[in-house]
Design an enzyme around this catalytic site. Structure first.
Site, PDB file in Angstrom:
ATOM      1  CB  CYS A 180      17.855   0.065  15.615  1.00 21.03           C
ATOM      2  SG  CYS A 180      19.280  -0.046  14.560  1.00 21.03           S
ATOM      3  NE  ARG A 213      12.037  -1.525  16.306  1.00 20.73           N
ATOM      4  CZ  ARG A 213      11.162  -0.645  15.835  1.00 20.73           C
ATOM      5  NH1 ARG A 213       9.893  -0.756  16.139  1.00 20.73           N
ATOM      6  NH2 ARG A 213      11.549   0.347  15.057  1.00 20.73           N
ATOM      7  CD1 TRP A 254      18.374  -5.831  10.939  1.00 15.56           C
ATOM      8  CD2 TRP A 254      18.897  -4.118   9.603  1.00 15.56           C
ATOM      9  NE1 TRP A 254      18.213  -6.246   9.640  1.00 15.56           N
ATOM     10  CE2 TRP A 254      18.531  -5.219   8.800  1.00 15.56           C
ATOM     11  CE3 TRP A 254      19.271  -2.925   8.975  1.00 15.56           C
ATOM     12  CZ2 TRP A 254      18.524  -5.165   7.402  1.00 15.56           C
ATOM     13  CZ3 TRP A 254      19.267  -2.868   7.599  1.00 15.56           C
ATOM     14  CH2 TRP A 254      18.899  -3.988   6.829  1.00 15.56           C
ATOM     15  CG  ASN A 312      16.095   2.967  14.384  1.00 20.34           C
ATOM     16  OD1 ASN A 312      16.673   2.453  13.436  1.00 20.34           O
ATOM     17  ND2 ASN A 312      14.779   2.987  14.492  1.00 20.34           N
ATOM     18  N   GLY A 313      18.549   4.480  12.672  1.00 17.11           N
ATOM     19  CA  GLY A 313      18.480   5.328  11.482  1.00 17.11           C
ATOM     20  C   GLY A 313      19.843   5.434  10.822  1.00 17.11           C
ATOM     21  CD  GLU A 326       1.903 -11.871   1.531  1.00 17.04           C
ATOM     22  OE1 GLU A 326       2.609 -11.065   0.908  1.00 17.04           O
ATOM     23  OE2 GLU A 326       1.990 -12.017   2.764  1.00 17.04           O
ATOM     24  CE  LYS A 358       3.710 -13.492   5.010  1.00 12.46           C
ATOM     25  NZ  LYS A 358       4.292 -12.405   4.262  1.00 12.46           N
ATOM     26  CD  GLU A 363       8.593 -12.550   5.075  1.00 10.02           C
ATOM     27  OE1 GLU A 363       7.371 -12.499   4.978  1.00 10.02           O
ATOM     28  OE2 GLU A 363       9.265 -11.604   5.514  1.00 10.02           O
ATOM     29  CG  HIS A 400       3.664 -14.271 -22.554  1.00 10.27           C
ATOM     30  ND1 HIS A 400       3.559 -14.133 -23.918  1.00 10.27           N
ATOM     31  CD2 HIS A 400       2.409 -14.172 -22.062  1.00 10.27           C
ATOM     32  CE1 HIS A 400       2.287 -13.932 -24.242  1.00 10.27           C
ATOM     33  NE2 HIS A 400       1.571 -13.960 -23.134  1.00 10.27           N
ATOM     34  CE  LYS A 418       5.756  -7.092  11.888  1.00 10.50           C
ATOM     35  NZ  LYS A 418       5.144  -7.995  10.891  1.00 10.50           N
TER      36      LYS A 418
HETATM   37  O1  M6R Z   1       5.310  -2.101   8.024  1.00  9.84           O
HETATM   38  P1  M6R Z   1       5.096  -2.211   6.545  1.00  9.84           P
HETATM   39  O2  M6R Z   1       3.762  -2.791   6.193  1.00  9.84           O
HETATM   40  O3  M6R Z   1       5.321  -0.914   5.839  1.00  9.84           O
HETATM   41  O4  M6R Z   1       6.199  -3.217   6.040  1.00  9.84           O
HETATM   42  C1  M6R Z   1       6.379  -3.455   4.675  1.00  9.84           C
HETATM   43  C2  M6R Z   1       7.250  -4.661   4.426  1.00  9.84           C
HETATM   44  O5  M6R Z   1       8.521  -4.479   4.971  1.00  9.84           O
HETATM   45  C3  M6R Z   1       6.628  -5.929   5.049  1.00  9.84           C
HETATM   46  O6  M6R Z   1       5.334  -6.146   4.579  1.00  9.84           O
HETATM   47  C4  M6R Z   1       7.493  -7.165   4.699  1.00  9.84           C
HETATM   48  O7  M6R Z   1       7.447  -7.406   3.334  1.00  9.84           O
HETATM   49  C5  M6R Z   1       7.005  -8.369   5.500  1.00  9.84           C
HETATM   50  N1  M6R Z   1       8.062  -8.874   6.323  1.00  9.84           N
HETATM   51  C6  M6R Z   1       6.549  -9.504   4.655  1.00  9.84           C
HETATM   52  O8  M6R Z   1       6.069 -10.568   5.419  1.00  9.84           O
END
Ligand code: M6R
Length: 614
Positions: free
Chosen positions: A2, A27, A75, A101-102, A484, A488, A491, A507, A609
């Site tokens: 949001c 966001r 959101w 928001n929340g 990582e 990437k 997502e 394993h 975000k």
């Molecule tokens: O703002 P933050 O670093 O706490 O966010 C954590 C995760 O939500 C964030 O790293 C998320 O995994 C990313 N979109 C990955 O690219």
């Protein structure tokens, strides 16, 4: 999650608010809406989907021009993302509008109470209850700020609320608990927003609001109180980046720009932290050296990409500072019984500083009397305020949902912390720390060099756009890099992608290998001979079973050439620093592959975000 914008001043509020919402699009959201007060009347408009739908609706039916307004990108949590559930929500009289928001955890009880009292609620949201509660309170006090304070005292959960009322057409009221809200201070105008990006084009002067504070915003001034109406202490600050940092600067996507900015971001995060005598000085650390000497255990808590930075930190902290280090998903941390004491240092890593899981983990650690250190990219966010000390990463605003430059700067921050601990605890000689710091100082150039050689990676990514699955393997610090790389791809490209520790292949995961399956392997430097040779054997094992091997190895590593269908060479750097160069090709790979599939890499589906709910 949001996005919230509030404005009062002399400009057309609708323009300021919609422009602010556009800057908060990153966001993550699934509907958008605005409210404007003009000539004592409240006009609202809201639409499911992207901001363009709202803009079209506003063009078709423009609201009356006013200089006070607010806007929201939602959101969805309670209720589907449709027009009806989009914010703002109004009370029965249509005189009060609220955005939120929340999550209001006791909303079901509040809703029943309101319905029993004769209120008609027309959405499925938790937010709408607040509009009707304000309506009740306004009947007795007529004062929107006082009504907001009373309502907030009844709410459980996390919220940023912003409300306007036709009874006081020059006033915007905001409140926050466990959810972000900052004030932008202008001349003859003031702003409220989830983050400074929304108003950075108008002012760089901001005020951070504390927990359970209510802000009254008028064109001529800002008043902040606690929930009992007492004047509250706030912190004013100047934002050290400008509007150009929050724009694409000629790139098609923010993500591309942010990948390209990494050498600068890494350099900025190192800046000012190395004294003339070669010793590290981490001013914002704020935890006295004596207390750091007493630390006997470190626990790192973080989510997503930041968690991967934490996994890499473990190797650096244990190696350089000789301290046991656990890394925990922040969302799991408080639901087990972590063993913490006054001599435990909990390090929370969060780009946004607003991730609810990370904040809850920090609060849990605080209750157990642990020392708290935050690594954060956003000045004025909640995490640094709740920690004893903080190390800011200087990545600048990261707008794309997928974390790139923030990750590299988090790595720099954890290296600095590990080396600082080594320095104060004497586990490394001063000259050893200095030598490593000098190597760190070379990293912006190394990252730059990686970026210059990415065309073959882009080509490869495009050729794999039709694949359904990609695996990633790594060892030691290459294992979190593999995780990582997989995150990437998931997502951005919405593909099945998994990261494994290469030693675990036998394993179980080796059963996944079939003809043509793309497998990315991150190879440790040759200097780590045993590890290096073991992973070269792993590459041979998977290739023998039909995998298409994509190998990331340091320049000059000819030993992998016979087994690599594609070889991506990165500059040779010390083992612990290798993630700074091996992650970059994986970011480029995921970004290009997702683009080839036609995805919006800045705003991947279903993601936000800043994840401000648990
Ligand atoms: O703002 P933050 O670093 O706490 O966010 C954590 C995760 O939500 C964030 O790293 C998320 O995994 C990313 N979109 C990955 O690219």
């Amino acid at each position: 999650m949001c996005g919230i914008v509030g404005y009062v001043g002399a400009r057309p509020a609708l323009d300021v608010v919609v422009e602010g919402l556009a800057r908060l699009e990153y966001r993550g959201y699934d509907s958008a809406g605005v409210a404007v007060l003009a000539d004592g009347r409240l006009a609202t408009a809201k639409r499911a989907g992207k901001l363009v739908n709202l803009r079209n609706a506003l063009e078709e039916e423009p609201p009356p021009a006013g200089t006070l307004g607010m806007g929201h990108t939602r959101w969805a949590t309670h209720g589907a993302p449709n027009d009806r559930n989009a914010h703002p929500h109004t009370d029965c009289t249509g005189a009060v509008a609220v955005i939120h928001n929340g999550i209001i955890e006791n909303f079901a009880a509040l809703r029943s109470e309101l319905e029993e009292g004769g209120h008609k609620l027309s959405s499925d949201t938790d937010t709408e209850a607040v509009a009707h509660l304000l309506e009740n309170e306004l009947r007795s006090s007529g004062d929107l700020a006082e009504a907001m304070r009373r309502v907030c005292r009844r709410l459980e959960g996390a919220f940023t609320l912003v409300a306007v009322h036709t009874g006081d057409p020059d006033l915007v009221v905001g409140a926050r608990r466990n959810s972000p809200l900052v004030v932008g201070v202008g001349e003859g105008e003031n702003f409220l927003a989830s983050d400074v990006a929304a108003f950075i084009a108008h002012t760089r002067d901001a005020i951070e609001l504390g927990q359970d504070q209510v802000v009254e915003l008028r064109a001529g001034g800002v008043t902040v109180t606690d929930l009992d109406g007492r004047p509250a202490e706030t912190t004013a600050y100047h934002v050290d980046w400008d509007v150009s940092a929050a724009e694409k600067g000629g790139f098609d996507y923010f993500m591309l720009k942010e990948i390209a900015e990494q050498p600068r971001a890494v350099a900025d995060t190192l800046l000012g932290r190395i004294g003339a005598d070669g010793r590290l000085t981490l001013d914002e650390m704020r935890i006295p050296d004596q207390e750091l000497r007493e630390v006997d255990k470190i626990i790192i808590v973080a989510c997503g990409t930041s968690y991967h930075a934490g996994l890499i930190a473990k190797y650096a902290i244990e190696h350089w500072a000789g301290l046991p280090c656990e890394v925990e998903l922040a969302s799991e941390f408080r639901y087990r019984d972590p063993i913490l004491s006054r001599s435990t240092l909990v390090i929370a890593i969060s780009q946004s500083g607003e991730t609810m899981d990370a904040l809850m983990a920090v609060r849990h650690a605080r209750e157990q009397h642990a020392k708290l250190l935050g690594i954060c990219n956003v000045n004025g966010s909640t995490l640094p305020r709740e920690c004893d000390g903080v190390l800011y990463t200087h990545a600048g605003p990261e707008i794309a949902v997928a974390s790139t430059k923030a990750f590299l700067t988090q790595l720099v921050a954890v290296y600095l912390i590990a080396l600082y601990l080594a320095q104060v605890r004497g586990t490394k000689w001063g000259d050893e720390v200095f030598a490593m710091v000098q190597l760190l100082a070379q990293m912006p150039d190394k990252v730059d060099k990686v970026l210059e050689t990415m065309e073959p990676v882009r080509e490869l990514a495009r050729s794999l756009a039709g694949e359904r699955c990609v695996l990633f393997l790594g060892r030691h610090v290459g294992f979190p890099v593999a995780l990582e790389g997989a995150l990437k791809l998931k997502e951005l490209a919405y593909m099945h992608a998994e990261g494994f520790a290469a030693g675990e292949l036998k394993h179980g995961p080796i059963a996944l290998i079939e003809d043509g399956l793309p497998v990315v392997v991150v190879v440790p430097p040759r200097a780590r001979d045993v590890l290096h040779d073991k992973i070269v054997s792993n590459i041979q094992e998977i290739r023998a079973r039909g995998a298409r091997t994509i190998v990331i190895a340091e320049e000059g590593d000819t030993s992998v050439e016979p087994y690599a269908d594609t070889l991506i060479s990165v500059p040779a750097v010390p083992t612990l620093l290798q993630p700074l160069v091996t992650t970059v090709p994986l970011q480029v790979f995921a970004c290009e592959l997702a683009t080839a599939k036609g995805h919006d890499v800045d705003q991947p589906r279903n993601l936000a975000k800043s994840v401000t709910v648990e």
